[in-house]
Scaffold this motif. Structure first.
Motif, PDB file in Angstrom:
ATOM      1  N   ALA A  94       0.852  -1.197   0.000  1.00  0.00           N
ATOM      2  CA  ALA A  94       0.000   0.000   0.000  1.00  0.00           C
ATOM      3  C   ALA A  94       0.880   1.236   0.000  1.00  0.00           C
ATOM      4  CB  ALA A  94      -0.905  -0.001   1.231  1.00  0.00           C
ATOM      5  N   PRO A  95       0.659   2.167  -0.917  1.00  0.00           N
ATOM      6  CA  PRO A  95       1.494   3.382  -0.944  1.00  0.00           C
ATOM      7  C   PRO A  95       1.399   4.148   0.383  1.00  0.00           C
ATOM      8  CG  PRO A  95       0.153   3.205  -2.928  1.00  0.00           C
ATOM      9  CD  PRO A  95      -0.353   2.176  -1.977  1.00  0.00           C
ATOM     10  N   TYR A  96       2.536   4.516   0.904  1.00  0.00           N
ATOM     11  CA  TYR A  96       2.573   5.247   2.170  1.00  0.00           C
ATOM     12  C   TYR A  96       2.033   6.660   1.971  1.00  0.00           C
ATOM     13  CZ  TYR A  96       4.420   7.209   6.520  1.00  0.00           C
ATOM     14  OH  TYR A  96       4.546   7.822   7.747  1.00  0.00           O
ATOM     15  N   LEU A  97       1.373   7.146   2.998  1.00  0.00           N
ATOM     16  CA  LEU A  97       0.750   8.459   3.031  1.00  0.00           C
ATOM     17  C   LEU A  97      -0.338   8.608   1.970  1.00  0.00           C
ATOM     18  CD1 LEU A  97       3.640  10.870   4.007  1.00  0.00           C
ATOM     19  CD2 LEU A  97       1.711  10.109   5.382  1.00  0.00           C
ATOM     20  N   THR A  98      -1.077   7.541   1.775  1.00  0.00           N
ATOM     21  CA  THR A  98      -2.344   7.597   1.040  1.00  0.00           C
ATOM     22  C   THR A  98      -3.432   7.089   1.978  1.00  0.00           C
ATOM     23  OG1 THR A  98      -2.231   5.333   0.164  1.00  0.00           O
ATOM     24  CG2 THR A  98      -1.184   7.088  -1.133  1.00  0.00           C
TER      25      THR A  98
END
Length: 550
Positions: free
Chosen positions: A522-526
């Protein structure tokens, strides 16, 4: 493939791995099925047979392997449309919204002669008075709210008085352009006929439009729905707003009272609050979003209350009256009488189907208790020549559902396919801030269906994106089958929840497990990272993890 071969889908329970898929495939091959596939994630088998009688053999073959076949669905017979010289048209469509255009485009693509009847403005609810106008104004409201109440110390910004008339005029320009480009222009592009006027059935073969009699082999009803007005003493004597007229106001009311607290009530209530009105939401049920999981209801209640919107639940309405420019709503809450005063009153208590003018009795089309058109799983009405879809059937009131149903209805009406609709995995979004998005089963629904349930509830302040946004009121909730950890439901209250829910929809539809979500990157800071963190929360304390260790 020969013309006789029929494409079939059979829901199949009990498959848990690729080996199970092989067992089902071998069983179906053994009875002569062709092009067999099986998916344990989807919980289904698909194949081709030559005769409908072979479908029962296929179900028995699956059952003999120890799996549980459901009701078979013929998804396509690869037939040419059944067109004839009978009638003026092969398909006559009543209405011009998302379902109608989807049906028209599909039917024209099949070579059918198609006409569309519209009594008012082309485009239906979504583009004219629903999704498009409300969401562009909601965005304006969000920007105004952030300018007045931004959460970042060190920013010196402010907002002046709102020029509502200009906002509404620009909204109307956007609506006009989208209507022209996405609806009106398509009529000539696809080459179907538009007939302006109100359609009324004379019999099962004929409608009358402003005195003109028109016949067709099949009909499709997609006339939508309109705001419903509750039976409250004095209400009809007061000039109240509906979801349609509220979007045309040119002056911002100082105080707005809203009867109802469903998604329309909450979206429009927050819109006017963000533009500067004092807003009170009033509803009969003891909590807002009563059909949602309690954690979702609680998070939304907390968010709206923090923003300064007044919520009154468990209200009984006594009467409504007007005194000059002020409307008074007399209610009883917990045995105590209250009076809510406001310059404007918005009624948002649901919608009613537009069927009154159709004269459906003449065509043998049955309606339900709310005057909705009754349909089966093929979108067929009680008259097998007449189909219906969208809000007029009181199904899920989303334009994307209507468009999907329109295509299915057109193919079924032309006998190209015999396809059932599948509404098991419909995502729903309410465009408040924070937004609300759900797909799949609630905890209560899962238990009612016999699942042993395991849940994960992740507060929004555990999601790094929310922390950096400084907007931490919200929640992620996952519902899983305790035995297989298959994801059954995803429910979110967060900024951009509507964007995140598409990933949740794929997880639920394709039978992903909690472990699948944990093992995905999971992309961080999304905000989408919240799905993975919620999956981790089933057996870990995410507060003990490093910020990006998920």
């Amino acid at each position: 493939m020969s013309e006789k071969e029929i494409n079939v889908r059979i829901p199949t329970q009990g498959m848990t791995c690729a080996g199970c898929e092989d067992h089902v495939i071998n069983a179906l091959n053994s009875i002569g099925a062709k092009n067999v596939t099986a998916s344990f994630r989807k919980g289904e088998a698909t194949f081709q047979v030559e005769e409908k009688s072979d479908i029962e053999k296929a179900k028995k073959a699956i059952a003999d392997t120890g799996y549980m076949p459901g009701e078979a669905e013929i998804i396509s017979s690869e037939r040419k449309p059944e067109l004839s010289q009978e009638g003026d048209y092969d398909l006559l469509i009543i209405g011009s919204g998302g379902a109608a255009f989807s049906a028209a485009i599909e039917a024209v693509g099949q070579g059918a002669k198609v006409a569309m009847v519209e009594r008012g403005t082309i485009g239906g609810t979504c583009v004219n008075i629903g999704c498009v106008p409300s969401k562009t104004l909601l965005r304006a409201g969000e920007i105004n709210h952030l300018a007045r109440m931004n959460p970042f110390l060190g920013l010196d910004i402010s907002a002046g008085p709102v020029d509502l008339a200009t906002l509404v005029n620009k909204k109307n320009e956007l609506v006009d352009n989208m209507r022209q480009e996405k609806y009106v222009n398509l009529i000539d592009d696809y080459g179907f006929d538009l007939i302006q006027g109100e359609a009324k059935f004379l019999d099962e073969n004929t409608v009358e439009v402003d005195g003109r009699k028109i016949t067709a082999k099949s009909f499709f009803i997609s006339t939508g729905a309109s705001p419903q007005v509750p039976d409250i003493e004095g209400l009809k004597e007061v000039d109240f707003l509906t979801s349609t007229t509220a979007l045309e106001l040119k002056e911002l009311p100082k105080r707005l009272a809203v009867i109802g607290s469903g998604y329309i009530a909450m979206e429009l209530g927050q819109l006017f609050h963000n533009l500067g009105s004092e807003v009170t939401l009033i509803q009969r049920s003891p909590r807002i979003l009563k059909t949602y999981d309690p954690e979702i209801s609680e998070a939304v209640t907390e968010a709206l209350t923090e923003q300064g919107i007044s919520l009154i639940t468990g209200a009984t309405y006594e009467r409504v009256e007007k005194d000059g420019d002020v409307k008074r709503i007399h209610i009883v809450v917990n045995g105590e009488k209250q009076v809510i005063e406001a310059e404007q009153l918005l009624v948002a208590t649901g919608r009613k189907p537009n069927t009154a003018a159709l004269n459906l009795d003449a065509a043998g089309v049955k309606v339900g208790s709310r005057e909705e058109v009754i349909i089966d799983e093929y979108l067929r009405t009680s008259n097998p020549r007449i189909f219906a879809a969208g809000d007029v059937t009181m199904g899920p009131q989303f334009v994307y559902v209507a468009a999907y149903e329109g295509g299915v209805a057109a193919r079924n009406a032309l006998a190209v396919t015999e396809q059932k609709i599948d509404l098991r995995f419909v995502p729903g979004v309410t465009f408040t801030n924070p937004s609300i998005a759900t797909v799949g089963l609630t905890e209560e629904q899962a238990k009612a269906e016999g699942y042993e349930v395991k849940t994960s509830v992740l507060p929004l302040d555990a999601v790094p994106r929310a922390l950096v946004n400084r907007e931490t009121t919200g929640v992620f909730k996952l519902i899983a089958d305790a035995k297989t950890l298959k994801v059954l439901g995803v429910h979110i209250v967060a900024e951009n929840a509507g964007d995140v829910i598409y990933a949740g929809t794929l997880a639920v539809k394709f039978g992903l497990t909690v472990q699948d979500l944990r093992e995905s990157l999971a992309p961080y800071l999304t905000m989408a990272e919240g799905l993975k963190l919620a999956a981790l929360t089933f057996d870990k304390d995410v507060s003990k993890l490093s910020c990006c260790a998920g």
